[in-house]
Every structure is written in C-alpha cells, then in structure tokens.
Design an enzyme around this catalytic site. Structure first.
Site, PDB file in Angstrom:
ATOM      1  N   VAL A 233      31.012  17.391 -19.419  1.00 48.41           N
ATOM      2  CA  VAL A 233      31.736  16.697 -18.446  1.00 48.41           C
ATOM      3  C   VAL A 233      33.544  16.892 -19.043  1.00 48.41           C
ATOM      4  O   VAL A 233      33.846  16.417 -20.002  1.00 48.41           O
ATOM      5  CB  VAL A 233      31.440  15.054 -18.544  1.00 48.41           C
ATOM      6  CG1 VAL A 233      32.240  14.386 -17.536  1.00 48.41           C
ATOM      7  CG2 VAL A 233      29.866  15.048 -18.571  1.00 48.41           C
ATOM      8  N   SER A 234      34.060  17.317 -18.004  1.00 43.14           N
ATOM      9  CA  SER A 234      35.470  17.585 -18.345  1.00 43.14           C
ATOM     10  C   SER A 234      36.380  16.589 -17.445  1.00 43.14           C
ATOM     11  O   SER A 234      35.854  16.049 -16.307  1.00 43.14           O
ATOM     12  CB  SER A 234      35.748  18.848 -17.751  1.00 43.14           C
ATOM     13  OG  SER A 234      37.354  19.233 -17.643  1.00 43.14           O
TER      14      SER A 234
END
Ligand code: NAG
Ligand code: NAG
Ligand code: NAG
Ligand code: NAG
Ligand code: NAG
Ligand code: NAG
Length: 732
Positions: free
Chosen positions: A307-308
């Site tokens: 998850v960025s």
C-alpha cells in the site's frame, strides 16, 4: 589546513579498519516479574458495566525518540546515499496502557515513529522496563513502527538490514529504547480510571496498491468481496478519563510512510508522524509545544505491505519512456527499475506528506468525535516466539514446510516508492566497508532450498548466512493483545492488503467459534511489530514475484503458516490456556556486532569565531508565507541528541520585552539543516529555516540554535553551546 588533512585521513582510517564492538556493558537482566502486585492500582469497584462506569485504568504517554539526525543512513529504502542531513520534525514513541482494575492485567501498546520495531529494540526495552516497573510482564508489551522511511537506521541484530547503515548504530538504538521506556513510564504514571470507545470508518483516496498485478492473482471470488485493492478502513480507539475528558486517540490505517522519497535527507515521521502532530496540536492547544502535551494521538501502522501513499501512480522520470506510466507487471521503464517513481498527490514530496497526513487526520477526527461503542471485557495477551524457518503448515488446503529465509531477485529491484539501490549486483569491491566484509559470506542455495522457495528465484540465501552473524530472523514474535472486544494481532512483518484481510478474518472466525466475541468484535492488525522479518504476501501473490513476493522470506507457505499459528494463539486465549513461550531469539547485546559508521572526531570554528555565532543573519522583515533563514557555526548534532529538548527555537518578543518559544525543531514549519563546510571538515554550519505559516501573529521574532561540540584536545569532551540571531519583524 594541515590539521584538516590529518583529520580527513583519520576519518578514512577509522572508516576502513575499525570494527567497533557495539555492545554496551551488559546490564544484568532481571526476569520480568509476574504481575503479583496487581492490587497496586486495582480499583475496588467492579460494578455492572455501563458507559458512565470506568471499565479500565488507562494511561497514555509520549516521549522523544529522535536518533542521530546526520551521517546515519535512513532505514527503509536501503539507499546508500540517503544519509541524514538534518531534521524536519522529531520522532516520538506513543504508548497506551490499558489495565483491568480487578485482575491487574494490563497491555502496553507502543507506536513508534520509526521504520519498524525490531527484536533487539523490544528485548532492550523489556530489560530496562523490568528494572523500573517490576510488576510489568514482557508478554504484554507490543511495539509497532509506523514505517517512516526517513529516520535513522542501524537498530537491528540481523545483517541484511544493516548493510546500507554500515552495520549497527548504537546511537540510534539507544535513542529508540530509552525514549520508548520513558513513554511507557509516563503512561504508567498517568494510569487512571477511564473508558475506551471504538469506531471505524472509510478513508478513500489516501492509498493505492503498488503491486496491483500481484493482487489480481488472488481468486476472483475473493476479490469480488471487496470494492478496493487496498484497505480503506480506519479503526480508532478513543480514551477518556472517568469524567469523559480526552486522554488519547490510537488508530490503525494501512498506508506506507513513503510520502517522503529516497532523496529526502531530513529526519521525518512522514505522513503518520505529521498526522499525530496535527491531532495532538489540536487537542493540546496551539501554545503547547510538540511532545509536551497531555493528549496523545497515535496513527499506527497495519497491513500496508503493498500500500503506497503515492496516489498519483508510478511514472518513468527519464529515458525513452519518460512521462509514461511504468510497466504494469514489472514496474520497469525501458527495461530499468530506477526511473520508475511513484508520485504523491502534492506538488512535491513534502506537500504530499502533508496531504496524506491531513486525509488521515480528518478521518480520525470524525471517527473520534463519533466514537460511542464502549469497549468492555477482559484484558489478556499471548506472546510466543516461533521458529518460522521450518514450520509444518497444514492450512487452507495447502500443506508443506516453510523455509530458511531467502530473498528473491524482485527484492533487489525495490518498489515504485523507491527503486532498488541495494547494489547487490556490483562486484566484490564496493565503497561500502560493511558490504565488503559481509559479501564474502554469500552462500549458494541448495536444491532443497531452491525447491522450497519456488517459484522465487533466490538472490540472497540469507537462511544459510550466519557470518559474521545471522542475516535475517529465524525466530519471530507472534502476539495478540486483547482489550475487551478488541483483539490486536501483532505481526512481525509487512502483510499485503489481502494477506491482512485473510488474517483478520481467520482470527475473527476462530474467536467467534470459541465464543470469545460475536460479529461486533474487532480484530485489527498491528504491523511491523516486535521483530522485523520483511514482507508476507498471500500464496497466490507469491507466485507473481513482485517486490513483496520476492521479499516474503520464508517461502510460499509463510502466510498460511502465520494464519495457522495466529488462529492457534487466538483459540488458546479464548480458552484461557497458556502457551509455551517458544525458543529464545538471539540477544546480540551480549555479542559483538559490526559497526563501520565513523564516530564524530571533532568540531571546530574558524579563528575568532565561537560555536553558535551567526554566519548569516535573517533579513530585517518578512511577511507571512515567506521563509526565514539563519545560519550558525555549529557542532555535529550527533554529539548531543537534545532529547526532549530542541536544536532550535523560534521565539516571539512579548510585551515585557522577554522572548517566548513559539516553535521548536519538532514543528512542521521549521527545518534544521546541518553541513560540514566541506567533506571531512571539522567546521560546520547549522541552518535554521522557518517557513512562516498562515495565521502566524505579526510581531518581533528571533531564532536560536542549540548544539554541542566535541574537542579532540580535551579527549573528546562534549560541550553545549547556543546562538541567537538578531531580531526580525513578521508582518501579516
Ligand atoms: C522525489 O520527490 C521529488 C519531489 O519532491 C521528485 O522531484 C523526485 O523525482 C522524486 N525522486 C524519487 C527518486 O522518487
Ligand atoms: C458522525 O455522526 C453523525 C451524526 O450521527 C453522522 O452524520 C456522521 O456521518 C458521522 N460521521 C462519521 C465519520 O461516522
Ligand atoms: C524440516 O524438518 C523436517 C522434519 O520435520 C526435516 O525432514 C527437514 O530436513 C527440515 N528442513 C530443513 C530445511 O531444515
Ligand atoms: C478446501 O477444499 C475443500 C474441498 O475441495 C473446499 O470445499 C474448501 O472450500 C477449500 N478451502 C479453502 C480455504 O480453499
Ligand atoms: C578488488 O580489490 C582487490 C584488493 O582488495 C584487488 O586485488 C582487486 O583487483 C579488486 N577488484 C576489482 C574488480 O576492482
Ligand atoms: C521533558 O521535558 C519537560 C519540559 O519540557 C519536563 O517537564 C520533563 O520532566 C522532561 N522529561 C524527562 C523525562 O526528562
């Protein structure tokens, strides 16, 4: 100049040959005493639960854990050139203790503004805590890192994570351990009757999946259950005292703290650290300096593996594909990974950090205001050490063994949040002295090891590397904390979105089957807790071998193995059964670790100057929105971390002529940059920058700088100094 040249030589000699035994003199380890004196805080009342009756004793604490802000490599991107050059804002440990007033059982949850918690960190915190809080139980302590990639490294006891930090950095570990202990002691001192409320809600637009091609390999029927390929759920706990006064807020939301990219050289808590700062500022009042207020707000990490925060997506920044999105499957740009860069929503990385912080802040504020579900029920915890290198797995219709750790080729490629800069491809000779020592120990994987990890191609056979000491953990921490209907599952790694969903579901299902909770029970994941052992993908994602799959260290059954073991722990807890503690992990405090970070040799100022003298004064006047700069002759900030203090202050003149501190180095609006006048010079400048925010009161201000210098002629004696700029006017 002669002296400078000599010093330069001295520095490089030290860098090349010194093998510093980093272990501190071993202090006797007093075993954690059982919680015999539960009655020490137990309140007499045990009346029927309702919202007005305090259910628990609750204490919150916050303490400065800022490590060395210069010279030391930042933990996370493993980019050798990303060493500290100053400070954007300080790192804190935030602690919540919840205690059952009748049984005295308590859980201690710490969220630290560090890249992750580590085994040596938790061991040392436990040892130091046992000395000051004798009725504390080690198994009740969970430490989680927020996963900022902009704070100092070197706080491990495994080789792999210390290559770019040039080995172990005692200065970093000590700052983290001492600050975490201080935050727990403070929380303990604040224990008072109170209540917890839980709330959950959606935050959309603050995260994206950076390996969507791996996510897509999960079964379609499973993916169909979810609207997004990242978790958008925030879980929040609100703590109040017996009179409903605010005490603390702890929340968990999945997003990497990689808004600041691998070109940043200023220590920063990234988006979660900034969100905490903003929430605390609002609750404690503008006049309360950061880290000094009573209210504690933690934005803790959860299953953020894939998850960025870089929500604009990943683009090629150079080459013939410049401006185009990176390849969907490989994240390559014309065959190379370095030019592929993920971009945040802001105009630059600092602006993106602010935006992702403010999004988390807004959701947390709304959930906090509305939190009304009372947390009630038993306090409990289980902690086990597990040898994860050869676990028999029989779960999800898959069976087999986990493997001794190994890292795949995709690990070296890095991610769109920071391309691989590990330099594993280079020859034996590198400019990194630590790598030159350890690369000689590289091992060739056996056919069994290759088969065990398939389809992961093995780049680093870390499980068979034990020289100069272990490269990765064999023994990891598994832990579940229970506070009433809330179960905090503490994972020693970074689970991807779907890996985390399956874990939460499996633990919740087990707890429901055991009758411990109903559907309203809350199972949440505390990420990067207690030990760091890289990533964990689902079995299906593993087949795709993106970065996260290449970094799933113990083979394709790692995730199913964790599900199997965590459900066992959950069931044992629900049945009130004890669990064997498992094998002891190494405690490298007693052994030598390698450290190649050169020490500070000495600081100097030119003839006729004193430390703290101003090199460049601010201008006479500024308007709001402008940026003030003052430059001082300085010493290396590593001489004194100014823990719970500040390297700088912005001070406003009061009606009586005195000056009051309005901002410190822990504030968002200030920056401290530090630079030697040239490489290896003992002379250095500290530049204080103040970006004057909207709403700043017009008036007369000054900037002060605080530091310490080291004198080689006085056997390395360290002396504090300070300097003050001339005054200047701020207009609206
Ligand atoms: C880092 O962010 C800056 C903007 O602040 C951008 O110019 C640069 O390309 C980014 N670099 C990398 C390697 O991510
Ligand atoms: C908070 O409660 C109000 C009133 O019930 C509701 O309108 C609002 O949507 C809630 N907000 C959140 C974030 O739950
Ligand atoms: C794992 O344990 C099994 C026995 O349970 C053994 O046969 C096997 O050799 C072990 N594998 C490794 C890599 O140690
Ligand atoms: C395991 O296999 C059985 C029989 O094929 C099937 O009913 C079940 O859904 C499978 N379970 C999982 C978790 O895949
Ligand atoms: C590496 O260093 C050794 C001496 O330390 C030298 O003999 C060798 O030629 C060097 N190799 C390369 C590729 O530079
Ligand atoms: C931290 O600083 C505050 C004042 O800013 C002081 O009251 C407190 O005692 C300090 N804490 C410790 C543990 O030194």
């Amino acid at each position: 100049m002669m002296r400078l040249a000599l010093l330069a030589t001295l520095c490089s000699v030290i860098a090349a040959v010194a093998i510093v035994v980093a272990a501190a003199p071993a202090s006797p380890v007093s075993p954690a005493a059982p919680s015999a004196s539960a009655s020490a805080f137990a309140s007499a009342s045990a009346s029927a639960p309702d919202a007005a009756t305090p259910q628990y004793l609750i204490g919150a604490g916050i303490y400065d854990i800022t490590g060395p802000i210069v010279d030391v490599n930042f933990m996370g991107y493993a980019a050798p050139a990303q060493t500290g050059r100053g400070l954007h804002f300080r790192q804190y440990a935030r602690t919540l203790i919840v205690q059952d007033p009748t049984t005295g059982k308590r859980v201690i949850y710490v969220s630290a503004d560090a890249c992750m918690a580590t085994q040596i960190m938790r061991l040392q915190v436990s040892q130091k805590l046992a000395a000051v809080l004798p009725d504390y139980e080690e198994a009740s302590l969970c430490i989680s890192g927020i996963h900022t990639h902009s704070t100092p490294a070197g706080f491990f006891q495994y080789v792999l994570f210390q290559i770019t930090s040039l080995g172990f950095v005692k200065e970093t570990l000590d700052a983290y351990v001492d600050g975490i202990v201080a935050s727990i002691v403070q929380a303990h001192g604040n224990l008072q009757p109170g209540n917890l409320f839980v709330n959950q809600g959606e935050l959309v637009g603050a995260n994206i999946n950076r390996s969507p091609s791996a996510y897509l390999n999960n079964p379609a029927a499973e993916r169909a259950k979810y609207q997004y390929d990242t978790d958008t759920n925030m879980v929040l706990l609100k703590a109040v005292d017996a009179n409903n006064n605010d005490l603390a807020m702890f929340n968990w939301f999945a997003v990497h703290c990689t808004s600041m990219n691998n070109t940043n050289r200023l220590v920063s808590g990234d988006n979660k650290g900034h969100a905490s700062y903003l929430f605390e500022k609002q609750m404690n009042g503008k006049a309360t300096l950061p880290g000094k207020g009573k209210f504690v707000a933690a934005f803790a990490q959860t299953n953020s593996g894939d998850v960025s925060p870089n929500t604009a997506g990943a683009f090629c920044i150079s080459g013939k594909d410049a401006g185009k999105p990176c390849d969907f499957y490989t994240s390559l740009c014309d065959g190379r990974s370095e030019p592929c860069v993920g971009f945040g929503p802001g105009k630059d990385m600092t602006d993106s950090t602010r935006i992702i912080a403010e999004k988390q802040l807004a959701t947390a504020q709304a959930l906090y205001a509305n939190a009304s579900t009372l947390v009630q029920g038993a306090i409990d915890y289980r902690h086990v050490y597990l040898d994860i290198t050869n676990l028999t797995v029989n779960y999800n219709n898959r069976s087999g063994q986990t493997c001794p750790p190994a890292m795949g080729y995709a690990f070296a490629a890095g991610t769109t949040d920071g391309a691989g800069a590990f330099n594993f491809y280079q020859g034996e000779n590198s400019s990194n002295p630590f790598w030159n020592v350890v690369s000689g120990f590289l091992s060739k994987p056996s056919s069994e090891q290759i088969a065990c990890h398939a389809p992961k191609p093995i780049l680093l056979n870390t499980g068979y590397l034990n020289k100069p000491y272990a490269w990765q953990a064999s023994i990891v921490d598994l832990q579940i904390l229970r506070v009433g209907q809330i179960f905090i599952v503490a994972i020693p790694s970074e689970f991807t979105t779907m890996a985390g969903r399956r874990l939460r579901d499996a633990v919740k299902q087990a707890l429901i089957e055991e009758g411990a909770i109903d559907q309203n029970g809350v199972v949440l994941i505390s990420g990067l807790s207690n030990t760091y052992s890289d990533y964990v993908t689902t079995f299906e994602e593993y087949q795709v071998q993106r970065y996260e799959g290449g970094s799933t260290a113990y083979g394709p059954l790692t995730h199913d193995g964790y599900l199997q073991e965590f459900t066992k722990i959950a069931r044992a807890m629900a049945r009130n059964q004890p669990l064997p503690p498992g094998p002891n992990p190494p405690d490298m405090d007693d052994s030598a670790q390698f450290s190649f970070l050169p020490p500070v040799i000495e600081d100097a100022v030119p003839l006729g100057k004193k430390f703290g003298d101003v090199v460049t004064e601010p201008a006479a006047s500024y308007s709001v929105g402008a940026s003030v700069q003052a430059v001082f002759w300085s010493g290396c900030p590593r001489n004194d971390l100014y823990t719970n203090e500040s390297y700088l202050t912005v001070e406003q003149q009061q009606a009586d002529g005195s000056f009051a501190v309005v901002l410190t180095d822990a504030d968002w609006d200030t920056v401290l940059e530090w630079k030697r006048t040239f490489t290896e010079s003992p002379e250095s400048h500290a530049t204080v920058v103040w970006n004057i925010a909207a709403g700043t009161a017009p008036g007369v201000y000054r900037i002060r700088h605080f530091g310490a210098h080291k004198n080689i002629l006085e056997l390395g004696k360290i002396t504090r100094y300070s300097g003050t700029s001339r005054t200047f006017v701020v207009t609206a």
